[in-house]
Write a protein that holds these residues in place. Sequence first.
Motif, short mmCIF file in Angstrom:
data_model
loop_
_atom_site.label_atom_id
_atom_site.label_comp_id
_atom_site.label_asym_id
_atom_site.label_seq_id
_atom_site.Cartn_x
_atom_site.Cartn_y
_atom_site.Cartn_z
N ARG A 1 -19.06 -18.41 -0.44
CA ARG A 1 -18.81 -16.98 -0.28
C ARG A 1 -18.36 -16.66 1.15
NH1 ARG A 1 -22.70 -12.03 -2.27
NH2 ARG A 1 -21.52 -10.35 -1.34
N ALA A 2 -18.88 -17.41 2.10
CA ALA A 2 -18.50 -17.18 3.50
C ALA A 2 -17.03 -17.48 3.73
CB ALA A 2 -19.36 -18.04 4.42
N GLU A 3 -16.46 -18.32 2.87
CA GLU A 3 -15.05 -18.70 3.02
C GLU A 3 -14.10 -17.73 2.32
OE1 GLU A 3 -14.77 -22.64 1.54
OE2 GLU A 3 -16.09 -23.51 3.05
N ARG A 4 -14.65 -16.99 1.35
CA ARG A 4 -13.81 -16.04 0.61
C ARG A 4 -14.69 -14.93 0.06
NH1 ARG A 4 -14.64 -20.48 -2.83
NH2 ARG A 4 -15.59 -19.93 -4.83
N LEU A 5 -14.11 -13.83 -0.29
CA LEU A 5 -14.85 -12.72 -0.88
C LEU A 5 -14.66 -12.77 -2.39
CD1 LEU A 5 -16.56 -10.20 -0.50
CD2 LEU A 5 -14.45 -8.86 -0.39
N PRO A 6 -15.67 -13.20 -3.12
CA PRO A 6 -15.52 -13.31 -4.58
C PRO A 6 -15.32 -11.94 -5.23
CG PRO A 6 -17.51 -14.44 -3.78
CD PRO A 6 -17.00 -13.59 -2.67
N ARG A 7 -14.48 -11.89 -6.22
CA ARG A 7 -14.28 -10.64 -6.92
C ARG A 7 -15.55 -10.24 -7.68
NH1 ARG A 7 -9.02 -12.78 -7.73
NH2 ARG A 7 -9.60 -13.67 -9.74
N ALA A 8 -16.33 -11.23 -8.08
CA ALA A 8 -17.57 -10.92 -8.79
C ALA A 8 -18.54 -10.17 -7.88
CB ALA A 8 -18.23 -12.21 -9.28
N ALA A 9 -18.49 -10.43 -6.59
CA ALA A 9 -19.29 -9.72 -5.59
C ALA A 9 -20.78 -9.70 -5.94
CB ALA A 9 -18.77 -8.30 -5.42
N VAL A 10 -21.30 -10.82 -6.39
CA VAL A 10 -22.72 -10.94 -6.70
C VAL A 10 -23.37 -11.81 -5.64
CG1 VAL A 10 -24.43 -11.75 -8.38
CG2 VAL A 10 -22.31 -10.69 -9.18
N GLU A 11 -24.46 -11.34 -5.08
CA GLU A 11 -25.17 -12.07 -4.04
C GLU A 11 -25.58 -13.45 -4.56
OE1 GLU A 11 -28.55 -13.65 -2.13
OE2 GLU A 11 -28.85 -12.47 -3.95
N PRO A 12 -25.43 -14.52 -3.75
CA PRO A 12 -25.62 -15.89 -4.24
C PRO A 12 -26.96 -16.15 -4.94
CG PRO A 12 -24.53 -15.96 -2.13
CD PRO A 12 -24.89 -14.53 -2.37
N ARG A 13 -28.07 -15.70 -4.35
CA ARG A 13 -29.36 -15.94 -4.98
C ARG A 13 -29.45 -15.23 -6.32
NH1 ARG A 13 -34.22 -19.01 -3.77
NH2 ARG A 13 -35.91 -18.06 -4.95
N LEU A 14 -28.90 -14.01 -6.38
CA LEU A 14 -28.92 -13.26 -7.63
C LEU A 14 -28.08 -13.98 -8.68
CD1 LEU A 14 -29.57 -10.85 -9.41
CD2 LEU A 14 -27.70 -9.60 -8.30
N MET A 15 -26.93 -14.52 -8.29
CA MET A 15 -26.09 -15.22 -9.26
C MET A 15 -26.81 -16.44 -9.80
SD MET A 15 -22.16 -16.63 -8.94
CE MET A 15 -21.47 -14.98 -8.82
N ALA A 16 -27.49 -17.18 -8.94
CA ALA A 16 -28.25 -18.34 -9.40
C ALA A 16 -29.35 -17.91 -10.36
CB ALA A 16 -28.83 -19.09 -8.20
N ALA B 1 -14.31 -16.85 -8.66
CA ALA B 1 -13.48 -15.65 -8.59
C ALA B 1 -13.07 -15.36 -7.16
CB ALA B 1 -14.21 -14.46 -9.19
N GLY B 2 -11.82 -15.10 -6.96
CA GLY B 2 -11.31 -14.79 -5.64
C GLY B 2 -10.78 -16.00 -4.91
N GLU B 3 -10.94 -17.18 -5.51
CA GLU B 3 -10.47 -18.40 -4.86
C GLU B 3 -8.95 -18.35 -4.71
OE1 GLU B 3 -11.26 -23.20 -5.42
OE2 GLU B 3 -12.20 -21.74 -6.75
#
Length: 230
Positions: free
Chosen positions: A166-181, A226-228
């Motif tokens: 996420r630090a390398e790109r802004l995902p379109r999903a825009a979900v915080e990493p811990r929440l996504m996991a 997403a956003g890649e």
Amino acid sequence: MTSAETDGQANDKTAARAARRERKRDQSREEILDAARRVLLRHGVGAMTLDAVANEVGMSKTGLYYYFPSKDALVFELVHGVIEAQAKAVQAGVGAAVDGGGALRAIIGGTVESFAPRLDDFRLAFLFGQVAGAGALRWDREQFERIRPLNDLVLGKATEMLGAERAERLPRAAVEPRLMAFLAYLAAIGLLTMKGMVEPMDDPLLYSDEQLVEGFARVFEAAAAAGEGG
């Protein structure tokens, strides 16, 4: 033989006796947990009493108290053992993933693979509190502090990988990493819950475990990617 040698032998014997006592205690503890699980699965929540467990394992209730001071403590150890084994299996799978999407796939697949052949363990770990009813179980802060690190075994590495991506790109999903996991984990829990609901009615799901895991995995891999390239 010198005094030092005599003392050394005495210390070795003392250590060996202590080790034997510890092994015997661990063995007895595991036998009690196995007996408790049998009582619970055979007769249900209401029959899960310390008297019933003591009878099952073949010891007095007083002897049982030496290992477990209460029913809550006994049930906690059952639940903790099940969740710990599953968490370690998922952690190993996530550790082999090459990216965040693969880590999410490993969380889903590893959780389902751990519990699908043993739905009774899944019910014990995730549904026991609901079935037992409000107030039936009470865990203290120390017990919760033993459970919480298991969440990190399941979610920690995936969160780290997703965060780096996420630090390398802004995902379109825009979900915080811990929440996504965690959402990936919830998807697996939901799959197992549905599987457990239909299994006793002999009405299998339309899709196989493999199809459902693959479907969830693709959704979460797509969200992670997403956003890649954007």
